[in-house]
Design a protein around this motif. Structure first.
Motif: not given
Length: 250
Positions: A155-164
């Motif tokens: 929920a606190g991660v901004q990087d889209a690739t890392l979130r995926q």
């Protein structure tokens, strides 16, 4: 970022020209290459006349009009992984207060890379592991705690690739405790509904969930009610049970 032993300039901010676009700096060459080789920051107050570095990239650096250049390596577990460049068009001394933001950004990038490495490591282990038909009760509880914790991190991660990538890992964890025959419920919960239900699955009260997720208690109740309605459940316990059968929760 470093790839194949070389620094690939992947982002440039505030430049006047395109001389630095797609620049590749070999290890040991130029200012950034020296920073990588020595794993420490390097400074050239007057880049044009700087000694102790090669001038392989003068056409690009001087073409941009840079006079003073500062290179800070991003170190993860003792290994350089990227370089942060700070340049100015006018020659200027670089005191510690001015350099401090660069060090802070390099630390943030290093922390992000450590998270990426851990995600990749865990994904590799999960994909390599054989699918279990059943887990011991203690292992299931640990899996559920890990899942809820991972949801809070995501929920606190901004990087889209890392979130995926994190979402991939979450889905894999969610289905590890269930056999294929159990996944017979269809429901589309929102990310926050899943977060709240994951905490409820650990026995947390609404107040505890609110603190853990940084929400108001009334908001937690609203998410729980919505999740229960989507799962056609009358209590949070039955909602958790149905979410587990659906492979939404571990």
């Amino acid at each position: 970022m470093l790839r194949d032993g070389a620094v690939h300039v992947s982002a440039v901010a505030g430049a006047r020209t395109r001389h630095l676009d797609a620049l590749v700096v070999e290890s040991g060459r130029g200012l950034g290459g020296r920073a990588v080789l020595e794993t420490r920051p390097r400074l050239a107050l007057d880049y044009r006349t700087a000694k102790g570095i090669t001038h392989d990239y003068d056409r690009m650096v001087l073409g941009e009009g840079i006079a003073t250049l500062f290179a800070v390596p991003v170190i993860v577990s003792g290994t350089p992984r990227a370089v942060l460049y700070c340049g100015s068009w006018g020659q200027a001394p670089l005191a510690e207060p001015a350099a401090r933001p660069a060090f802070a950004i390099a630390d943030d990038v290093a922390a992000e890379l450590r998270v990426r490495d851990e995600v990749e490591r865990r994904l590799a282990r999960v994909h390599a592991a054989p699918r279990a038909t059943a887990l011991p009760a203690a292992a299931q509880e640990q899996l559920r705690e890990a899942y809820a914790h991972l949801r809070r991190i995501t929920a606190g991660v901004q990087d889209a690739t890392l979130r995926q990538r994190l979402n991939e890992l979450e889905k894999r964890l969610a289905t590890m405790a269930a056999s294929a025959s159990e996944i017979d419920v269809e429901a589309a919960l929102s990310p926050r509904e899943t977060d709240v239900l994951a905490c409820a699955a650990l026995g947390s009260t609404n107040a505890e969930i609110a603190v853990a997720l940084g929400l108001k208690e009334t908001t937690v109740k609203s998410y729980l009610s919505s999740a229960m309605a989507k799962l056609d459940a009358t209590t949070r316990h039955s909602a958790v049970a149905k979410a587990r059968r659906a492979g939404i929760l571990p």
